[in-house]
Design an enzyme around this catalytic site. Structure first.
Site, PDB file in Angstrom:
ATOM      1  N   LYS A  37       0.848  -1.202   0.000  1.00 48.55           N
ATOM      2  CA  LYS A  37       0.000   0.000   0.000  1.00 48.55           C
ATOM      3  C   LYS A  37       0.881   1.250   0.000  1.00 48.55           C
ATOM      4  CE  LYS A  37      -0.322   0.024   5.040  1.00 48.55           C
ATOM      5  NZ  LYS A  37      -1.170  -0.351   6.197  1.00 48.55           N
ATOM      6  N   ARG A 134     -10.805   0.634  15.215  1.00 42.25           N
ATOM      7  CA  ARG A 134     -10.709   1.386  13.974  1.00 42.25           C
ATOM      8  C   ARG A 134     -11.746   0.775  13.031  1.00 42.25           C
ATOM      9  NH1 ARG A 134      -4.756   1.891  11.300  1.00 42.25           N
ATOM     10  NH2 ARG A 134      -5.332  -0.223  10.700  1.00 42.25           N
ATOM     11  N   TYR A 255      17.169  29.388   8.587  1.00 42.98           N
ATOM     12  CA  TYR A 255      15.981  30.132   9.023  1.00 42.98           C
ATOM     13  C   TYR A 255      15.862  30.117  10.536  1.00 42.98           C
ATOM     14  CZ  TYR A 255      14.148  30.317   4.249  1.00 42.98           C
ATOM     15  OH  TYR A 255      13.961  30.567   2.923  1.00 42.98           O
ATOM     16  N   MET A 303      13.140  24.300   2.661  1.00 39.64           N
ATOM     17  CA  MET A 303      12.337  23.579   1.679  1.00 39.64           C
ATOM     18  C   MET A 303      13.204  22.713   0.763  1.00 39.64           C
ATOM     19  SD  MET A 303       9.659  25.027  -1.174  1.00 39.64           S
ATOM     20  CE  MET A 303       8.493  25.704  -0.022  1.00 39.64           C
TER      21      MET A 303
HETATM   22  C1  LIG Z   1      -0.432  -1.456   6.786  1.00 37.51           C
HETATM   23  C2  LIG Z   1      -1.041  -2.676   7.317  1.00 37.51           C
HETATM   24  C3  LIG Z   1      -0.261  -3.787   7.654  1.00 37.51           C
HETATM   25  C4  LIG Z   1       1.250  -3.748   7.647  1.00 37.51           C
HETATM   26  O1  LIG Z   1       1.676  -3.172   8.852  1.00 37.51           O
HETATM   27  P1  LIG Z   1       3.246  -3.080   9.198  1.00 37.51           P
HETATM   28  O2  LIG Z   1       3.282  -2.529  10.573  1.00 37.51           O
HETATM   29  O3  LIG Z   1       3.827  -2.136   8.203  1.00 37.51           O
HETATM   30  O4  LIG Z   1       3.770  -4.449   9.066  1.00 37.51           O
HETATM   31  C5  LIG Z   1      -0.899  -4.944   8.046  1.00 37.51           C
HETATM   32  N1  LIG Z   1      -2.246  -5.002   8.126  1.00 37.51           N
HETATM   33  C6  LIG Z   1      -3.034  -3.953   7.838  1.00 37.51           C
HETATM   34  C7  LIG Z   1      -4.502  -4.075   7.951  1.00 37.51           C
HETATM   35  C8  LIG Z   1      -2.469  -2.758   7.434  1.00 37.51           C
HETATM   36  O5  LIG Z   1      -3.250  -1.722   7.148  1.00 37.51           O
END
Ligand SMILES: *Cc1c(COP(=O)(O)O)cnc(C)c1O
Length: 364
Positions: A37, A134, A255, A303
């Protein structure tokens, strides 16, 4: 875009493969979804895919359109949609392209059942809320969902849940207990473990596991380094010195003048700033490497540039190679250390890598 500005994110397919194999060694009886992802945590989805194409048991991501693109590129392994479906169109795509979708609430289940015809077997992941609060079904609505699914025998159901504190002190036992209670006498497949659980809790190694961050070579733990875990960094953010200044004691840098030289100093200016994805919150003292030597950042990140201390690296002038994080020729700098200095985690650094930074690939 190829650019002559020296910043690059070098991606190692070999490191991603090494890390995936480590997961398989840790959880030898589980299949592993390679979580790609967020553009493979900033590493480039197609590059991660190329590295794991011949060995990942499956690929997990978010966007349905993206999953379809993966399927159309010839991926035959299962592809998992971690947030499930968002529209009737998604449902049709899931059926047509044999995608595995999470179903995390009653509304999603109804959308699936209304929009889909399930003539051929289709795998789905029913997500349970075991305390992360969640997404997921609870004791209040799970029985009804399972009953609805029993009416559609072509849907092959797995149960999944997600751990909130697998990297922390509270661990996973409390969530495992809730999972068992919710699942009852469930004998079908289960998928529980994220990276942290894969490493610390073998009891979570069920039919499938879901490694993300470890594939990219960062540690899921604040108290254990990626190197100690045997991981290899997959992303090296590197650039070069593009300016050098000699400072007298009392001169300030950048800065806000947040850094004041206490003695005469030589500083280098690096072509990398927060518009490249380097964290602006990284304070003076954040580790960085120049020409094989570790040094520290100086002053506020701007930046397009940041400054570093070259006082003890007199050989470094304009053009000297710099590693912001990773394993570059300028020397290793764990992304986890940069993240921790900036009050965040490597996940965020990787995902925040800006599109203007060209990705360079070390063979796949
Ligand atoms: C992103 C995600 C993972 C992977 O988590 P990591 O901590 O990066 O291994 C696993 N399961 C779900 C549902 C996720 O959203």
């Amino acid at each position: 875009m190829k650019t002559s500005r020296p910043i690059r994110a070098r991606i190692s397919g070999a490191a991603i493969r090494h890390n995936y194999r480590l997961v398989k060694k840790l959880a030898p009886n589980s299949k592993a979804w390679a979580v790609i992802k967020a553009n493979a945590y900033g590493h480039g989805q197609w590059r991660a895919l190329a590295a794991l194409r011949d060995e990942a048991d499956g690929f997990a991501m978010l966007e349905c359109e993206n999953a379809v693109a993966l399927r159309e590129s010839g991926i035959t392994q299962p592809i998992l949609l971690l947030e499930g479906i968002f529209s009737a169109r998604d449902v049709r795509a899931v059926v047509e392209h044999r995608l595995t979708t999470v179903i995390h609430c009653q509304e999603q289940l109804e959308l699936l059942l209304q929009a889909g015809k399930f003539e051929a077997p289709l795998a789905i992941y029913l997500k349970l809320n075991t305390g992360m609060n969640r997404l997921g079904f609870t004791a209040a609505n799970l029985p009804r969902a399972l009953e609805m699914l029993r009416q559609v025998p072509t849907l092959e159901v797995s149960l999944m849940t997600h751990f909130a504190e697998a990297d922390g002190e509270r661990g996973i036992d409390w969530q495992m207990a809730r999972f068992s209670k919710l699942a009852g006498n469930w004998s079908g497949p289960r998928c529980l473990a994220n990276s942290a659980a894969i490493i610390r809790y073998p009891a979570t190694h069920t039919e499938w596991v879901r490694p993300g961050i470890v594939l990219y070579g960062a540690s899921p733990f604040a108290d254990q380094s990626a190197a100690d875990l045997g991981l290899q960094p997959a992303m090296t953010l590197e650039s070069a010195i593009i300016g050098v200044q000699e400072l007298a004691a009392g001169e300030r840098v950048g800065y806000g003048g947040t850094f004041t030289a206490e003695r005469p100093m030589r500083i280098g200016v690096v072509a990398c700033g927060y518009a490249d994805g380097y964290p602006r919150h990284a304070p003076s003292g954040t580790p960085i490497a120049v020409m094989g030597k570790r040094t520290r950042t100086i002053g506020r990140v701007s930046m397009d540039m940041l400054a570093c201390d070259l006082t003890d690296i007199p050989e470094a002038g304009i053009g000297a190679p710099v590693t912001l994080w990773g394993a570059g020729i300028a020397g290793p700098v764990p992304a986890d250390e940069v993240a921790s200095a900036a009050g965040t985690i490597a996940y965020e650094l990787f995902c925040a890598l800006a599109p203007r930074v060209p990705l360079a690939v070390d063979e796949v």
